[in-house]
Every structure is written in C-alpha cells, then in structure tokens.
Design a protein around this motif. Structure first.
Motif: not given
Length: 842
Positions: A18-31, A124-134
């Motif tokens: 759960f925590v790593s998914a949230l962190v991944s979403a935040v980091s992909y957002y900044y990416y 497309w990795e950044g925005p697509v994976m942001l959705v995935f992580a969320l």
C-alpha cells in the motif's frame, strides 16, 4: 502449534504494498512534471518503488497460499475456504474463492501489466504508471484490514480465526486450532474454476491499460496519439475478458444443473456489460485510426468500460445483489470503500474529459451511409444499447439500496423471469449486429456507391440464403424468430468468409482478425439458437409422481425416477441406473462405492474386494484407498438402444449440509449434439431409517421374499475365516448364502452366525443398492432351518433429467474462432506498435 509469523509477514507485505503504491504514484506524478534533466532520476526512483510494490504483492499471494497449502486453520481465510481433503488444484481455487483472495489476484495481474508497460512504452510510462499506482493503492486498501475507531479500511486475509469468531472455545483456549476447515464450495470443485477466475481477473485488470493511456493523453494534451498504444491493449482486454466469460459459461454447462451455460444472473451480467462496451470502443478506435472520426466516442467508451468494471466489482462484492444473485459475495463492510474507488476514477475521467473537450479534435465531414465508418458507428451504438438494456435492470437492487440510504422506499424489483426478459431484447440486438458485421466488412474503409454495394452483396446473399435454407430444413426450424436468427447468422458467416478468402488470396492474413471474429459471432448465434431453443428433454415423467412438493411442475415433468437396475424407456434410449461410484487415486475411471468402506482418515477407505478395471488389478482386498473428495458420489447411468450399450455417464452429486444437494452433470458428446444428464434427487442411504424387524424361517434350497425380491437360500457353510474378525480356537462360524436376482443383476448376501463358547455373535450383511439388511438370528438344527432377521429400506434410486442439446459444439467452436480473430487482431496491432517503436514514435 499456532503459526502467527506467516500471517504477520503477509500483513506487513500488505502495508508495504500500500505504501509503495502511494509513493510510486507521487514519484510518477513528479516524473511527469520534471524537467528533462531531472526526469532520469525520478524515473529510476519511480520504477524502484513500483518494483518494491510488485515484490510485496507477490509476497502477499505467497503468504496466503502458504497458509492454505499447509492447512493453517488458525487463520480465518484457510478455515473458511479450504480443508485437508482438497487436492492441490482445488487449494488454488480456494485461494480466490474469498473476496480478499480475488483482490490479491487482481493486484497481481496489475503488477504484471504495469511491469510490461514500464519496459515497452517509455514515452507514456510516467502518466500511465501514475494511474496504475493509484489503482493499486485502492486495490491494496481493500485487503488492509485496518480499523480506526468505527472506520474499517479493507478486510485482511491474514486474520486469525480467534479474532473473527466469538466461539466460547477461544475463551477457554486461545491457542485452539480446528482439526479441519469448512472446505471449498462444491460448485467450485471443478478444473475450470482453477483457470476461469485468473483469466477473468486478467481481463478486469487489462481494462485499466487503455483507460490509463486515455488519461495520459488528456493530461499530456496528446488527444489522439494515445489511440495507437492503447488499441492493442483494448483488443487484448476484450479477448481475455471474452475468454473469461466463455470459460464461465462452459463451467456453468459442465458443473451447474440448470441445464445451460448462461442464466442472465446479475453477476454474469456484470461481466458481460463492460465486455460489450470494450468491443464497441475497439471499433470506434479503429475507425479513428483510419478516418480521424469517432475520437470523442472512443474516449467515452474506454472510460465507460473501465468504470463499468469497477461498478461490476461494487455490485458483486458489496452484497447488494445478495437477494437477486445465486453467486454474489456477502458484504464484508467494503461497499463504501468500493464506491469511493469507483467514484474517484470516474470523477478524474470526467474532470479531464470536460476540461479538454473543446480541444479534442473532431472531424467535420459527415459519414456517408455507404462508408464503413457509418456502419461501425451503428454497430458500436447497438453494442452500447445492448449493454444499457442489461445494466439498468441489473442495477435495480443498487438503486433500491441508494433510495433507502436517503430515507426513501423503492419497490422496484428485478425481472422475475430474467432469462426471458433479457433474451427477448438481446436476441434481436445480436441479429442486428450480425447483419451489420456482414455488410460493414465490404466497405473496407472506402465509400461505396449503391450499385457497388449491391454487386458486392449479391453473391454472399445468395450463398447465405442457400445455407440458411439447408440449416432450416435439416434442423426443422419452423419458428419465425429462429428462422431470422439462422438467416442473420448464415449471412454474417458467408459475408465475412468472402472477405477472409480475399485476404488469404492476397496473403494478408494479419488483416483477417475482424472477419474471423465476426464469423465466430455468426456461429455463436446459430449455436445458441439450436442448443437453447431446441433443447429436447427426453426424461419425461409419465408416472404422475410428484417427487418433491416444493418442486415446480416443470421440474416434476422433466425428471424421471430410476430404480437401480430397472430399465426405463426414455424416447430413443433404454436407461438403467447401476449404482454409486467413487473416484480413487491411482485408478482410472470410477470404483463401485460398495467395494470400499470409509475409514476415519480424510478421503481414506478400506478396499472390501480387489479393485479391478479392464482386467487390471490396482488394489488388493484390505488395502487402504485414497479417495478423490469422498463426499462426491458418481451415479452410473447406462444408455441402451436395442440390446446394445451405447454409452455410460457418471453425473455427480453431493449432499451438502448447508446448500442441499449439489449436482454436476455429465454429457455424451457427439459432433452435432450433447446428451446432457444430471441428478436432481437421490436416495440417502448413508444413515438409513430401517423398517421394523421381520423374521423369516427357511432351510437351504428354499425361496422366500425380502423387500419384494425373490430370495434363494443357496447354502449354509462352516467357514474358517471372516473378514474383520479374528477367529479363535473352538469358534464355529456359519455363513449363510442368499441370492437375489434384481432384473439382470445377481446379488449375494452372506450374513454370518458365530458361536464362541456360550456366546453368539451375529454379523449382518447390508446391501445398500437393494435396501436390505439381513442377519442370522438363530439356527434350529433339529428342523434344519435358519431364522433370518430382515430390515428393509428404500431401494436405491436417482431422480434424473436428461436433455439433448443440438448444435452445442457450433457455439463452442464459434467462441474459439472469435478468440482466434481477437488474437490475429492483437498480432496486427502489436506489429504496428513495433514498427512505430523502431521509428522512435513510442
């Protein structure tokens, strides 16, 4: 000894995921927002966090399966869904029988798809994976199992039984561990339930990919470029989701006893609707790629398909369908969480779409009636209407619950005859689709004149009419509705076959995906019409007996009573029930239940005679047998024509204390039909209530009646060995041999009279098939007679239904051809993707 380590490890991995998914979403957002200089570091950090999330997700699955596999019944999940008697493949089924396991399966597939996206689609990795992580964060929250005050977040699969149950035993002994679990739902004890749920959840997970690409396109203001990478994933999603639906239909056909493959149950509908919308989205996306039209329609449909998957999850797992569906889940208190999950992504999609709506390019030109774009748009509209017609009545329980939340009262009820209600609409929609696919293929992305269209359709029209006439004549199709279905199905098969042949001549097979899928549609339509519309029940009750008072008239009319060994004529067949059988590990086929005796061990039995099949001896008398699910009985039913045995079937039944009689059918499969047989009621001879004692005096060689059977007293012999009894010196054991002719089967009963000193032992003999228990009560030497004590019970029987399913294989073949069509289309789009990637466009 209670093992809490594996549960604690699993729960830790849930928190880590759960925590790593949230962190991944935040980091992909900044990416996505970082400068080109900072992007590499943000990308690496984002990937690392998603890898950690993936590792945690796999670890969660490992921990849960370890609990199930090692029978750790101190955990509520293992106790509720598994048991020691399950073979390994059914332990796998028990993994996802519960809601928590199903969410873990979904999480796992999203991880796999996310890793593929990371390593195949750099731009497309950044925005697509942001959705995935969320999405992953929301999914993992469903199994967190954290309670904060009155707020419950998720339901943990790693809860101990003592934390869930209020049984007094845990107050006395907190370390108490049950000897066995409650087991897997008998209906899920089928090999198809090992592969159907993973396929279905891969389909669920894959709908996220085109949705994520769409959100990425709106975010990056690349309003049309998202179509190219999303299209192959959309086709993949439709193929896998369709495969899951087909597997579910086949599981219902071979496991459930309602006599078909689709019941329009709300849970079935909840999967069917997003599949229809995804298929519609594929067609509009293809239209846009070819002619720059239908972009906005594609966006709406892609969003709808993903949201409908979430809505289906809410319907199935919130408990709202509890009174209207036979296999929905009970509410685990997650309904609010599921609703937030759905509304969150719906809100994001609507916000971004509305915000960018004016900027989304549209084509100003009107689609001509003689263009394929027009016909595809009509086809997509038809698919959307099909989905709408199903989802609205299916949602009535959810609507009623919503009204009640706001203090209102709704009396709306789902259709009473759901099969008739949905079928009468969906049938005509399917006919329209078949005609549209037949006509639409001829446009091949070009406008056609009226004359060109006529010339193109003349040959397929004539051939399809001839084919339909042959089918109607041979199949004796006289109903006007069914005639229309045959005409439309034949037309789409012939029309699309014409296009397929042209493609094969031009050696462009990779363009043939659409034609193959549409040919499959036509075959499915004809297969459904014959197998459902012309299903012929041959087990007609002519006796006038009412088998059960709570059965409807149709059930009593369509079932027959088969006494063991007694022939019964059923139309073209003479049918004989031959008794109960079991499955034994290491023995091919089935073994007579009377040839074994249950032992105290789970799935263990003692061989009462040599176990032989086809002249080969697999076990000796006295050996211990390992049974395959000992609670299952298989009822041997022989079908004769004349004097010849045509085939033998073994339908299964299991008396279940909570679910009643659970039955699975067996079928004889022919090229043009199936003969479908299932057991509706059985004689319970496990704990029979014997009738009052009867005493019969007879001498060897005499005849008498037992339970209306002519019984011959063959002989009385002094024996030196008795099964299960050790004789001592001076013992006298006399075995009486009685023979009974039950139609064409000779049965021997051999009770034993034992004299040891001044004591007498009486060893009875029970024949469950005949419902007879007999023992030697006394011997009168001066009269040369034996006194037999006889108790009787109901002779063994089954109440059984048999039906002929014509052309069922046309349906299954059609589904296979449709899936092949999807596969060819995926290959084509993937090939395009590879070429674009080589040019640096992906």
């Amino acid at each position: 000894m209670m093992n809490t380590f594996i549960g604690n490890l699993g729960h830790f991995m849930v928190i880590l995921a759960f925590v790593s998914a949230l962190v991944s979403a935040v980091s992909y957002y900044y990416y996505t927002r970082a400068s080109e200089l900072d992007k590499p570091s943000w990308r690496n950090f984002s990937r690392i966090t998603f890898y950690i999330h993936g590792f945690a997700a796999v670890s969660i699955a490992f921990c849960l399966f370890e609990i199930i596999y090692n029978h750790r019944f101190e955990y509520f999940y293992a106790y509720s869904h598994s048991s020691k008697g399950l073979p390994v493949h059914y332990m796998i089924s028990s993994f996802w029988e519960g809601q928590e396991g199903a969410f873990i399966l979904w999480i796992f597939w999203d991880v796999v798809l996310g890793l593929i996206i990371i390593h195949t689609n750099k731009f497309w990795e950044g925005p697509v994976m942001l959705v995935f992580a969320l999405v992953q964060a929301f999914l993992v929250s469903m199994i967190l199992g954290i309670v904060i005050g009155d707020l419950k977040i998720g339901s943990s699969p790693f809860m101990l039984l003592r934390e869930v149950s209020e049984a007094p035993i845990f107050q006395i002994n907190p370390e108490y561990i049950p000897e066995d679990g409650t087991g897997l739902n008998p209906l899920l004890q089928n090999i198809w339930m090992v592969i159907h749920p993973p396929t279905l959840f891969l389909g669920y997970a894959s709908t996220l990919v085109p949705f994520a690409f769409l959100i990425a396109g709106l975010t990056l203001k690349r309003y049309s470029e998202w179509i190219r990478p999303a299209l192959p994933w959309a086709i993949f999603s439709a193929m896998i989701l369709g495969m899951g639906i087909i597997m579910g239909a086949y599981w219902a056909y071979v496991t459930l006893n309602f006599g078909g493959y689709w019941n329009w149950d709300p849970v079935e509908n909840a999967v069917y609707v997003p599949w229809l919308i995804m298929v519609a989205a594929i067609h509009t996306m293809i239209t846009f790629k070819k002619s720059s039209t239908a972009l906005k329609t594609s966006m709406v449909l892609v969003i709808a398909s993903f949201i409908l998957v979430l809505y289906a999850t809410f319907l199935v797992r919130s408990g709202v369908l509890g009174d209207s569906s036979v296999h929905s889940f009970t509410d685990l208190g997650l309904s609010g969480q599921l609703l937030i999950y759905m509304l969150f992504f719906l809100a994001i999609a609507i916000f971004l779409t509305v915000k960018e709506w004016k900027n989304i390019p549209t084509s100003e030109k009107e689609a001509s009636v003689y263009s394929r774009e027009f016909w595809i748009f009509i086809g997509a509209t038809t698919l959307a209407l099909m989905a709408f017609q199903v989802i609205v009545p299916t949602s009535i329980p959810a609507y009623n619950a919503l009204v009640e939340i706001f203090g209102g009262l709704s009396n709306l009820a789902p259709p009473a005859d759901q099969i008739g209600f949905y079928t009468k609409f969906q049938l005509w929609f399917a006919v329209a689709l078949a005609l549209l696919t037949g006509v639409g293929q001829f446009f091949w992305w070009n406008k056609m004149s009226k004359d060109d269209l006529k010339n193109a359709l003349v040959t397929p029209y004539i051939i399809s009419m001839v084919l339909a006439a042959i089918i109607i004549t041979l199949g004796k199709v006289y109903d006007i509705t069914y005639i229309v279905i045959v005409l439309s199905g034949a037309f789409t098969i012939v029309a699309n076959s014409t296009i397929l042949l042209k493609l094969l001549k031009g050696k462009t097979f990779k363009l043939a995906g659409g034609s193959l899928a549409h040919i499959g549609l036509g075959m499915i339509l004809i297969g459904i019409m014959f197998s459902s519309g012309y299903s012929d029940t041959i087990s007609i009750n002519m006796s006038g007996l009412t088998y059960k008072k709570d059965w409807e008239d149709d059930l009593n009319k369509e079932n027959v009573l088969l006494w063991i060994n007694k022939p019964l004529q059923m139309k073209d067949y003479e049918v004989i029930y031959r008794g109960r059988y079991k499955k034994v590990v290491g023995v091919p086929g089935y073994v007579k239940a009377d040839a074994m005796e249950s032992l105290e061990g789970i799935n263990e039995a003692l061989a009462l005679e040599n176990i032989e099949v086809d002249g080969n001896t697999y076990f000796q008398k006295g050996d211990t047998l390992d049974l395959v699910l000992e609670e299952n009985s298989y009822f041997k039913v022989e079908y004769y024509q004349g004097e010849a045995l045509k085939f033998t079937l073994f339908p299964m039944s299991q008396p279940n204390p909570t679910m009643g009689l659970i039955s699975s059918p067996d079928s004889k499969k022919y090229l043009t039909k199936d003969l479908y047989t299932h057991v509706s009621a059985i004689n319970d001879y496990e704990e029979p209530e014997w009738n009052d004692d009867q005493f019969i005096n007879a001498a060897p060689g005499e005849q008498f009646f037992i339970n209306d059977f002519v019984t011959q007293f063959e002989s009385a012999d002094v024996v030196n060995e008795i099964d299960g009894v050790a004789l001592e010196e001076g013992d006298i054991a006399v075995k009486a041999v009685l023979s009974i002719m039950d139609y064409d089967v000779k049965k021997e009963l051999s009770p034993v009279f034992l004299i040891r000193g001044n004591q007498v032992g009486k060893i009875d003999y029970i024949d469950h098939d005949l419902g007879i228990k007999v023992e030697v009560d006394n011997i009168v030497p001066e009269e040369n007679k034996f006194v037999f004590k006889v108790n009787t019970y109901q002779k063994d029987y089954v109440v059984m239904k048999a039906a002929v399913k014509p052309m069922i294989n046309v349906l299954w073949l059609g589904t296979v051809i449709m899936l092949i069509g999807f596969s060819v289309a995926i290959y084509r789009r993937f090939d395009e993707f590879q070429k674009m990637k080589a040019k640096g466009l992906e």
